[in-house]
Design a protein around this motif. Sequence first.
Motif, PDB file in Angstrom:
ATOM      1  N   TRP A 119       3.065  11.117  11.642  1.00 29.06           N
ATOM      2  CA  TRP A 119       2.403   9.850  11.541  1.00 29.06           C
ATOM      3  C   TRP A 119       2.724   9.220  10.592  1.00 29.06           C
ATOM      4  O   TRP A 119       3.272   9.283   9.549  1.00 29.06           O
ATOM      5  N   ILE A 120       2.882   7.297  10.833  1.00 24.43           N
ATOM      6  CA  ILE A 120       3.711   6.827  10.442  1.00 24.43           C
ATOM      7  C   ILE A 120       3.208   5.956   9.642  1.00 24.43           C
ATOM      8  O   ILE A 120       2.290   4.879  10.661  1.00 24.43           O
ATOM      9  N   GLU A 121       2.213   5.533   8.741  1.00 25.83           N
ATOM     10  CA  GLU A 121       2.378   3.924   8.434  1.00 25.83           C
ATOM     11  C   GLU A 121       3.218   2.623   7.930  1.00 25.83           C
ATOM     12  O   GLU A 121       4.099   3.124   7.025  1.00 25.83           O
ATOM     13  N   TYR A 122       2.657   1.542   7.392  1.00 27.35           N
ATOM     14  CA  TYR A 122       3.645   0.121   7.071  1.00 27.35           C
ATOM     15  C   TYR A 122       2.992  -0.439   5.841  1.00 27.35           C
ATOM     16  O   TYR A 122       1.792  -0.588   5.797  1.00 27.35           O
ATOM     17  N   HIS A 123       3.702  -0.279   4.756  1.00 27.93           N
ATOM     18  CA  HIS A 123       2.844  -1.143   3.858  1.00 27.93           C
ATOM     19  C   HIS A 123       4.389  -2.402   3.355  1.00 27.93           C
ATOM     20  O   HIS A 123       5.452  -1.860   3.566  1.00 27.93           O
ATOM     21  N   GLY A 124       3.367  -3.527   3.124  1.00 26.03           N
ATOM     22  CA  GLY A 124       4.610  -4.212   1.833  1.00 26.03           C
ATOM     23  C   GLY A 124       4.241  -5.832   2.587  1.00 26.03           C
ATOM     24  O   GLY A 124       2.895  -5.870   2.993  1.00 26.03           O
ATOM     25  N   PRO A 125       4.707  -6.576   2.983  1.00 27.23           N
ATOM     26  CA  PRO A 125       4.839  -7.629   3.468  1.00 27.23           C
ATOM     27  C   PRO A 125       4.007  -7.902   4.898  1.00 27.23           C
ATOM     28  O   PRO A 125       4.428  -7.353   5.061  1.00 27.23           O
ATOM     29  N   ASP A 126       3.097  -8.962   4.908  1.00 27.23           N
ATOM     30  CA  ASP A 126       2.285  -8.734   5.789  1.00 27.23           C
ATOM     31  C   ASP A 126       1.712  -7.507   6.984  1.00 27.23           C
ATOM     32  O   ASP A 126       1.836  -7.070   8.051  1.00 27.23           O
ATOM     33  N   ALA A 127       1.336  -7.008   6.184  1.00 24.64           N
ATOM     34  CA  ALA A 127       0.786  -5.328   6.938  1.00 24.64           C
ATOM     35  C   ALA A 127      -0.325  -5.695   7.265  1.00 24.64           C
ATOM     36  O   ALA A 127      -0.062  -6.038   8.143  1.00 24.64           O
ATOM     37  N   GLY A 128      -1.457  -6.029   7.279  1.00 24.53           N
ATOM     38  CA  GLY A 128      -2.642  -6.339   7.501  1.00 24.53           C
ATOM     39  C   GLY A 128      -2.661  -5.883   9.007  1.00 24.53           C
ATOM     40  O   GLY A 128      -2.211  -4.398   9.625  1.00 24.53           O
ATOM     41  N   ASP A 129      -3.439  -7.118   9.368  1.00 27.16           N
ATOM     42  CA  ASP A 129      -3.149  -6.197  11.247  1.00 27.16           C
ATOM     43  C   ASP A 129      -2.326  -6.877  11.890  1.00 27.16           C
ATOM     44  O   ASP A 129      -2.215  -5.806  13.051  1.00 27.16           O
ATOM     45  N   PHE A 130      -0.717  -6.879  11.368  1.00 24.26           N
ATOM     46  CA  PHE A 130       0.222  -6.458  11.588  1.00 24.26           C
ATOM     47  C   PHE A 130       0.798  -5.030  11.710  1.00 24.26           C
ATOM     48  O   PHE A 130       1.217  -4.571  12.987  1.00 24.26           O
ATOM     49  N   ALA A 131       0.075  -4.780  11.152  1.00 25.39           N
ATOM     50  CA  ALA A 131       0.199  -2.394  11.050  1.00 25.39           C
ATOM     51  C   ALA A 131      -0.637  -2.143  11.721  1.00 25.39           C
ATOM     52  O   ALA A 131       0.149  -1.362  11.978  1.00 25.39           O
TER      53      ALA A 131
END
Length: 449
Positions: free
Chosen positions: A259-271
């Motif tokens: 499982w991969i998660e993205y945090h940081g700039p512009d996360a929100g809907d993009f992630a």
Amino acid sequence: MADRRLREAARWVALAAAVAVLVIFVVAQRQSADVSYGRSPSTSAGVTEGAAGELSDATVPSAEQMTAMINKTDVVRLPGSVARWDEDRVRAAMGAERMRILVAPPGLDKAERDRVRDVRDATIRVIGTEVTGGAYQATGDSLDDWRAEFAAGDVTNLLITLIAGLREQPPPADADGVRWREPAAAEVAAVAAQLRRTGLYTAPGATLTEVPGQNAFPGREPLYVAQPRQSSDAPLVRYGPALTRLFPGRPIVELHGDWIEYHGPDAGDFAEVAAAGFYAQFGDRLSRYAYPQANVLGAYLGRVTDVRYAGLFDRPLPYRPADPLRVALPVLPWLFVACVGVFFALSMRSLLRPLRRPRARREHGTPARLAGLTALAVEMSALTDSRSESALTRGITALTAARSALDDDLPETHVRSLLTDAEADLDQAARLLPYPGYRPADYLRERLA
């Protein structure tokens, strides 16, 4: 004469240009339509089984041995199995009906997976986290389902959904996903120190040792945290929010098993869009194979690049030089029509010239004068002697030049000047003849009468 040749050359050049434009336009139609803001450089080419490190060293017994094992107990876990579930909820979903579950490890090749499926006495088979039974296969359809399955190996919701299908009952509501906890200050400090040195933190048990060379976040240097698949019995440690506060503006990519998660700039809907697209496409393969974390991360970063190039979130796109052929394609049909129009206009001018020119000059009497003087020269040529021969020759030469000038659309004054010279020479020759009526003025008057 020179103007006429120039028009002829321009006419055929226009036709050649039209043909060239048509050929270029037809050949260019082989190009595919591109409706994105740019063409993503990521690739998702298929590979043969075993070429991406997805097969493990795990093996399974023969179908007969597994059948004997499943007949002794309702749940058989083969060595290397990773799937876990809430036994109370699964047992409640079965009710009074007896169902046998055979759990196999991920990363089996096709022959070993077939042996597992040959165990007829098993009601449900779980290979890795792939859940099948009868004619059904249960798959996740939400981020919560995929997060529980690939971060902690939790297949509770999948099993309950499959059991409801086997019993021909509506499935109950899904249980909550995995539980999270914030890391302790000491844990964050240890991870942050490693990230400052190398940009990659690999926890014990994780397999990620090197970050794939993907430019998924241009202009920003991402940080990576890799952890192994963890048990769903205890809350999972989520470093992303804490690291975002320590490294503002830096993309944080966190792995928990597959499982991969993205945090940081512009996360929100993009992630969410990137994760949903990735696991909807690759979740089926990830559930039954044992891919190294580097392979999973590389495919995920490729999907992030695809989402960026789709222009859905107004993210800055890398510069791509304009393709001159694509830019010129809309203009080519109009250029073709213009070239053909020039060709036909010049062609019609050449065809209509014999019809227009005599009419335009008949008002001045030039063609009639030329015709009359020519007829006079022909008659005089049979009557000339040595005294009048030179004058007649000069007159015929002037008439020939006048006809050429008329054909080449030279100025009217030039043609009349040549005819005047010819008339003077013919008049001189006529005065030397012993026969009356051959002087140009008398001959033309009688001819017109």
